[in-house]
Design an enzyme around this catalytic site. Structure first.
Site, mmCIF file in Angstrom:
data_model
loop_
_atom_site.group_PDB
_atom_site.id
_atom_site.type_symbol
_atom_site.label_atom_id
_atom_site.label_comp_id
_atom_site.label_asym_id
_atom_site.label_seq_id
_atom_site.Cartn_x
_atom_site.Cartn_y
_atom_site.Cartn_z
ATOM 1 N N LYS A 49 0.839 -1.206 0.000
ATOM 2 C CA LYS A 49 0.000 0.000 0.000
ATOM 3 C C LYS A 49 0.871 1.252 0.000
ATOM 4 O O LYS A 49 0.571 2.239 -0.679
ATOM 5 C CB LYS A 49 -0.943 -0.022 1.216
ATOM 6 C CG LYS A 49 -2.035 -1.077 1.085
ATOM 7 C CD LYS A 49 -2.770 -1.317 2.392
ATOM 8 C CE LYS A 49 -3.770 -2.460 2.227
ATOM 9 N NZ LYS A 49 -4.404 -2.870 3.492
ATOM 10 N N GLN A 93 -3.970 -1.901 10.136
ATOM 11 C CA GLN A 93 -3.812 -3.075 9.271
ATOM 12 C C GLN A 93 -4.242 -4.375 9.953
ATOM 13 O O GLN A 93 -3.746 -4.713 11.030
ATOM 14 C CB GLN A 93 -2.344 -3.186 8.794
ATOM 15 C CG GLN A 93 -2.110 -4.327 7.838
ATOM 16 C CD GLN A 93 -2.945 -4.205 6.555
ATOM 17 O OE1 GLN A 93 -2.868 -3.203 5.862
ATOM 18 N NE2 GLN A 93 -3.742 -5.220 6.251
ATOM 19 N N ASP A 116 -10.572 2.947 5.489
ATOM 20 C CA ASP A 116 -10.891 1.533 5.293
ATOM 21 C C ASP A 116 -12.399 1.305 5.346
ATOM 22 O O ASP A 116 -12.879 0.246 4.954
ATOM 23 C CB ASP A 116 -10.229 0.713 6.413
ATOM 24 C CG ASP A 116 -9.287 -0.339 5.877
ATOM 25 O OD1 ASP A 116 -9.287 -0.553 4.659
ATOM 26 O OD2 ASP A 116 -8.565 -0.938 6.683
#
Ligand code: NDP
Length: 290
Positions: A49, A93, A116
């Site tokens: 990412k 994450q 997210d």
């Protein structure tokens, strides 16, 4: 082409985002990743990412915390980032160490920076069809893949395999949204579903997100179905350098002939997830400039 190329479709999105970022005045959008523990998959995801963020011209930073970090310390770090005007997007994450309660951690991230889309606030906005929220990246990427492959969602019967908060549920909500990229009839299946093959056989589009290697076989589907395979599973393969290979939740070789379109693993949904994260980060940046 029958195989839907996620690398190709995501490259076009990334190219467009890069152009948009280059035209911005002042400091670029910035995303911070929080990694807890040393899970190799988490490390690899964050590296990938960051690489794409850099390519687009965004700033990125990683906060690495030990698996033993206390709940209070973790929340303090998230609060710091929530209040830092130079940070536009925050990503915790997954997978987190098993003893962590993911839900309360995701909810601690400011909804304005929750790129997210896992917080209750953003999932609620998706339910309300409120466009100001952030949609979870993998389901958003699935819509873009279907659009990129010219698959008509409206009016079709979509069967979503899996009901997780990060894939199955938001994917189902997106598919039934009142818009041209939605308006599907949606069935959601899970581990307690009876007669799964008979339901799968009715699907025009199958979204498989169960984490079970090559679970969906040719005898479970109908001719002409479109399959989006979200699963990423490692299976032992001594012929590979790493001793394993990645496969999806769908037995690609077995179903291929019957499908009208299908995503490969890898190279299907995965790259789209990263592209959608970058799109959400740019959206967060614009919202915070206002
Ligand atoms: P979860 O483990 O959170 O959820 C799995 C879901 O599948 C659950 O709803 C479970 O049912 C259901 N399920 C499990 N086994 C079966 C079965 N035999 N029959 C029917 N349903 C079943 O997984 P995620 O949603 O997080 O991820 C799913 C897969 O997608 C994984 O392989 C993951 O690695 C991959 N993934 C890929 C991403 C990408 O970018 N390509 C991003 C995110 C995930 P129940 O609720 O009853 O337990």
């Amino acid at each position: 082409m029958k195989t839907i190329d996620g690398n190709h479709i995501s490259r076009a999105i990334i190219k467009d985002l890069k152009k948009q970022v280059a035209e911005l005045q002042g400091p670029p959008p910035a995303i911070t990743f929080i990694r807890v523990g040393e899970n190799p998959a988490s490390i690899a995801y964050v590296n990938r990412k960051q690489k794409v963020a850099t390519e687009i011209g965004m700033l990125s930073n990683v906060v690495s915390l030990p698996a033993t970090v206390s709940r209070d310390e973790l929340f303090k770090k998230i609060d710091e980032l929530n209040n830092d005007k130079k940070v536009h997007g925050i990503l915790i994450q997954a997978p987190l160490p098993p003893h962590r309660v993911e839900r309360e951690i995701f909810n601690r991230v400011s909804p304005l920076k929750d790129v997210d889309g896992f917080s209750a606030a953003n999932l609620g906005k998706l339910c309300q069809e409120d466009e100001s929220g952030f949609v979870a990246c993998t389901p958003a990427g699935i819509i873009e893949l279907l659009k990129g492959a010219n698959v008509k969602i409206e009016g079709s019967h979509v069967v979503v395999l899996g009901r997780s908060l990060i894939v199955g549920k938001p994917a189902a909500l997106l598919m039934m949204k009142r818009c041209i990229e939605g308006n599907a009839t949606v069935t959601v299946c899970h581990s307690k579903t009876n007669n799964l093959p008979s339901i799968l056989k009715q699907a025009d589009i199958i979204i498989a997100a169960i984490g079970q290697a090559e679970f969906v076989k040719a005898n479970m589907i109908k001719q002409g179905v479109v399959i989006i395979d979200v699963g990423i599973n490692r299976v032992n393969d001594p012929t590979k350098k790493l001793g394993y290979r990645l496969v999806g939740d769908v037995d690609f070789k077995d179903v291929y002939e019957l499908t009208s379109k299908i995503t490969p693993v890898p190279g299907g949904v995965g790259p789209m997830t990263v592209a959608m994260l970058m799109r959400n980060t740019l959206k967060a940046y614009h919202q915070q400039q206002k």
